[in-house]
Design an enzyme around this catalytic site. Sequence first.
Site, PDB file in Angstrom:
ATOM      1  N   ARG A 172       0.828  -1.225   0.000  1.00  0.00           N
ATOM      2  CA  ARG A 172       0.000   0.000   0.000  1.00  0.00           C
ATOM      3  C   ARG A 172       0.862   1.275   0.000  1.00  0.00           C
ATOM      4  O   ARG A 172       0.537   2.269   0.642  1.00  0.00           O
ATOM      5  CB  ARG A 172      -0.958   0.026   1.209  1.00  0.00           C
ATOM      6  CG  ARG A 172      -1.923  -1.111   1.249  1.00  0.00           C
ATOM      7  CD  ARG A 172      -2.927  -1.114   0.109  1.00  0.00           C
ATOM      8  NE  ARG A 172      -3.657  -2.347   0.118  1.00  0.00           N
ATOM      9  CZ  ARG A 172      -3.291  -3.444  -0.582  1.00  0.00           C
ATOM     10  NH1 ARG A 172      -2.249  -3.408  -1.403  1.00  0.00           N
ATOM     11  NH2 ARG A 172      -3.987  -4.548  -0.503  1.00  0.00           N
ATOM     12  N   SER A 222     -10.705  -1.073   3.803  1.00  0.00           N
ATOM     13  CA  SER A 222      -9.992  -1.425   5.044  1.00  0.00           C
ATOM     14  C   SER A 222      -9.501  -0.159   5.724  1.00  0.00           C
ATOM     15  O   SER A 222      -8.837   0.661   5.084  1.00  0.00           O
ATOM     16  CB  SER A 222      -8.779  -2.297   4.737  1.00  0.00           C
ATOM     17  OG  SER A 222      -9.196  -3.468   4.092  1.00  0.00           O
ATOM     18  N   GLU A 292      -4.854   2.834   6.793  1.00  0.00           N
ATOM     19  CA  GLU A 292      -4.617   2.712   5.352  1.00  0.00           C
ATOM     20  C   GLU A 292      -5.320   3.874   4.647  1.00  0.00           C
ATOM     21  O   GLU A 292      -4.836   4.391   3.640  1.00  0.00           O
ATOM     22  CB  GLU A 292      -5.184   1.369   4.852  1.00  0.00           C
ATOM     23  CG  GLU A 292      -5.083   1.203   3.346  1.00  0.00           C
ATOM     24  CD  GLU A 292      -5.428  -0.196   2.868  1.00  0.00           C
ATOM     25  OE1 GLU A 292      -5.098  -1.174   3.582  1.00  0.00           O
ATOM     26  OE2 GLU A 292      -6.028  -0.316   1.782  1.00  0.00           O
TER      27      GLU A 292
HETATM   28  C1  LIG Z   1     -15.747  -1.076  -0.524  1.00  0.00           C
HETATM   29  C2  LIG Z   1     -14.275  -0.785  -0.728  1.00  0.00           C
HETATM   30  C3  LIG Z   1     -13.396  -1.823  -0.992  1.00  0.00           C
HETATM   31  C4  LIG Z   1     -12.038  -1.583  -1.170  1.00  0.00           C
HETATM   32  N1  LIG Z   1     -11.211  -2.622  -1.436  1.00  0.00           N
HETATM   33  C5  LIG Z   1      -9.889  -2.401  -1.610  1.00  0.00           C
HETATM   34  C6  LIG Z   1      -8.997  -3.480  -1.883  1.00  0.00           C
HETATM   35  O1  LIG Z   1      -9.388  -4.635  -1.986  1.00  0.00           O
HETATM   36  N2  LIG Z   1      -7.668  -3.195  -2.027  1.00  0.00           N
HETATM   37  C7  LIG Z   1      -7.194  -1.918  -1.937  1.00  0.00           C
HETATM   38  O2  LIG Z   1      -5.973  -1.736  -2.092  1.00  0.00           O
HETATM   39  N3  LIG Z   1      -8.014  -0.875  -1.684  1.00  0.00           N
HETATM   40  C8  LIG Z   1      -9.342  -1.075  -1.525  1.00  0.00           C
HETATM   41  N4  LIG Z   1     -10.175  -0.018  -1.267  1.00  0.00           N
HETATM   42  C9  LIG Z   1      -9.612   1.343  -1.120  1.00  0.00           C
HETATM   43  C10 LIG Z   1      -9.590   2.181  -2.423  1.00  0.00           C
HETATM   44  O3  LIG Z   1     -10.605   1.758  -3.319  1.00  0.00           O
HETATM   45  C11 LIG Z   1      -8.230   2.106  -3.108  1.00  0.00           C
HETATM   46  O4  LIG Z   1      -7.217   2.587  -2.263  1.00  0.00           O
HETATM   47  C12 LIG Z   1      -8.221   2.914  -4.410  1.00  0.00           C
HETATM   48  O5  LIG Z   1      -7.082   2.588  -5.133  1.00  0.00           O
HETATM   49  C13 LIG Z   1      -8.241   4.440  -4.189  1.00  0.00           C
HETATM   50  O6  LIG Z   1      -8.430   5.062  -5.451  1.00  0.00           O
HETATM   51  P1  LIG Z   1      -9.223   6.456  -5.540  1.00  0.00           P
HETATM   52  O7  LIG Z   1      -9.232   6.911  -6.946  1.00  0.00           O
HETATM   53  O8  LIG Z   1     -10.546   6.332  -4.894  1.00  0.00           O
HETATM   54  O9  LIG Z   1      -8.267   7.370  -4.678  1.00  0.00           O
HETATM   55  P2  LIG Z   1      -8.684   8.581  -3.715  1.00  0.00           P
HETATM   56  O10 LIG Z   1      -9.384   8.025  -2.522  1.00  0.00           O
HETATM   57  O11 LIG Z   1      -9.362   9.634  -4.488  1.00  0.00           O
HETATM   58  O12 LIG Z   1      -7.251   9.083  -3.271  1.00  0.00           O
HETATM   59  C14 LIG Z   1      -6.412   8.241  -2.491  1.00  0.00           C
HETATM   60  C15 LIG Z   1      -5.042   8.925  -2.391  1.00  0.00           C
HETATM   61  O13 LIG Z   1      -4.436   8.965  -3.686  1.00  0.00           O
HETATM   62  C16 LIG Z   1      -4.129  10.313  -4.065  1.00  0.00           C
HETATM   63  N5  LIG Z   1      -4.389  10.401  -5.506  1.00  0.00           N
HETATM   64  C17 LIG Z   1      -5.499   9.959  -6.154  1.00  0.00           C
HETATM   65  N6  LIG Z   1      -5.358  10.159  -7.483  1.00  0.00           N
HETATM   66  C18 LIG Z   1      -4.140  10.729  -7.668  1.00  0.00           C
HETATM   67  C19 LIG Z   1      -3.417  11.173  -8.834  1.00  0.00           C
HETATM   68  N7  LIG Z   1      -3.928  11.071 -10.064  1.00  0.00           N
HETATM   69  N8  LIG Z   1      -2.197  11.705  -8.664  1.00  0.00           N
HETATM   70  C20 LIG Z   1      -1.655  11.820  -7.410  1.00  0.00           C
HETATM   71  N9  LIG Z   1      -2.295  11.427  -6.284  1.00  0.00           N
HETATM   72  C21 LIG Z   1      -3.517  10.886  -6.415  1.00  0.00           C
HETATM   73  C22 LIG Z   1      -5.056  11.192  -3.226  1.00  0.00           C
HETATM   74  O14 LIG Z   1      -4.501  12.457  -3.007  1.00  0.00           O
HETATM   75  C23 LIG Z   1      -5.146  10.379  -1.928  1.00  0.00           C
HETATM   76  O15 LIG Z   1      -4.062  10.650  -1.078  1.00  0.00           O
HETATM   77  C24 LIG Z   1     -11.546  -0.243  -1.094  1.00  0.00           C
HETATM   78  C25 LIG Z   1     -12.436   0.807  -0.844  1.00  0.00           C
HETATM   79  C26 LIG Z   1     -13.796   0.541  -0.665  1.00  0.00           C
HETATM   80  C27 LIG Z   1     -14.730   1.694  -0.417  1.00  0.00           C
END
Ligand SMILES: Cc1cc2nc3c(=O)[nH]c(=O)nc-3n(C[C@H](O)[C@H](O)[C@H](O)COP(=O)(O)OP(=O)(O)OC[C@H]3O[C@@H](n4cnc5c(N)ncnc54)[C@H](O)[C@@H]3O)c2cc1C
Length: 299
Positions: A172, A222, A292
Amino acid sequence: MYGDIARLLPEQHIRWNEPMKNHTSFRIGGPADCMVFPSTVSQVLEVVSWCRARGIPYLVIGKGSNLLVRDKGIRGVVIKLGEIFCDLTVTGNMLHAQAGALLSRAARLAAQHGLTGLEFAEGIPGSVGGAVFMNAGAYGGEMKDVVYEVQAMDDQGNLRTMQKPELGFGYRRSVFQDNGFVILAVHMALQPGNTEEIRERMAEFARRREEKQPLEFPSAGSTFKRPEGYFVGPLIEELGLKGLQVGGAQISAKHAGFIINTGNAKAADVLELIRIVQARVRESKGIDLQPEIRIVGED
Ligand SMILES: Cc1cc2nc3c(=O)[nH]c(=O)nc-3n(C[C@H](O)[C@H](O)[C@H](O)COP(=O)(O)OP(=O)(O)OC[C@H]3O[C@@H](n4cnc5c(N)ncnc54)[C@H](O)[C@@H]3O)c2cc1C
């Protein structure tokens, strides 16, 4: 103070005092002073340079599925890379994605083209950019396994192409958590496979999620990173904290590794649950649980 940002983007791509709860899977978060939705790389560059020149903070987000935004919201500009920055293309075994593309859409496109390697992404509700930032993973796969190259904008506004060894991937973790670069595009190298088998694996992962995770409630996945040698869910359950509620936030009774929003949770409720869990786990096991989820904004 922010008025002339309106020169950089079409009016409909700028919002003021935008509630972050509308942009996070937790459905929590106070207002962002300004939110912009760029559709091109040059718009991202211009917005970032504009902020830097004025000393205005900015935060890039994707789908907000790993974000807890505090209740007073975010000062500065939130740059949301989403529905209008989301091209996906396949050439040979390579899948090219703009940062705002949905990871699950990328996985389905790969399956359609008979490309294997991205099945683990089924059900991870984020953008490709967010997934690289977090090195998202599940069921034995992670972004590190498939990312070949990333196009990013560095903290001086230069466009850079970064190869996998420079990306600092770990559990992560990626280098982007330290360097403040903006991830613009991601190129993934996949392997030829069989579409039906790929789809079956993805369906199996979706079934497992449905069975184990509280998908019927808003959450950010998580809450904590897995400490070496333990699983967070059973650890929290063992301490009798499953189902514990503070305000509208609850440690899920279905999966103690998730904090859910049962309706009108405040960020403060979630933060208090996090504090309680950390303290109890430290007391009884001597383990320092690290969130996380990314916690941003003002209290
Ligand atoms: C129901 C559920 C299940 C999930 N299951 C998993 C799983 O199995 N495994 C897992 O790893 N995660 C899981 N997650 C967490 C999440 O989906 C992941 O971490 C996902 O990759 C986050 O992507 P996002 O676009 O939503 O990022 P955001 O939440 O929008 O941002 C997360 C971080 O990334 C940064 N960021 C986002 N985009 C950029 C960019 N283009 N450039 C620079 N920085 C950026 C943001 O500033 C922030 O710090 C889950 C979440 C939920 C709600």
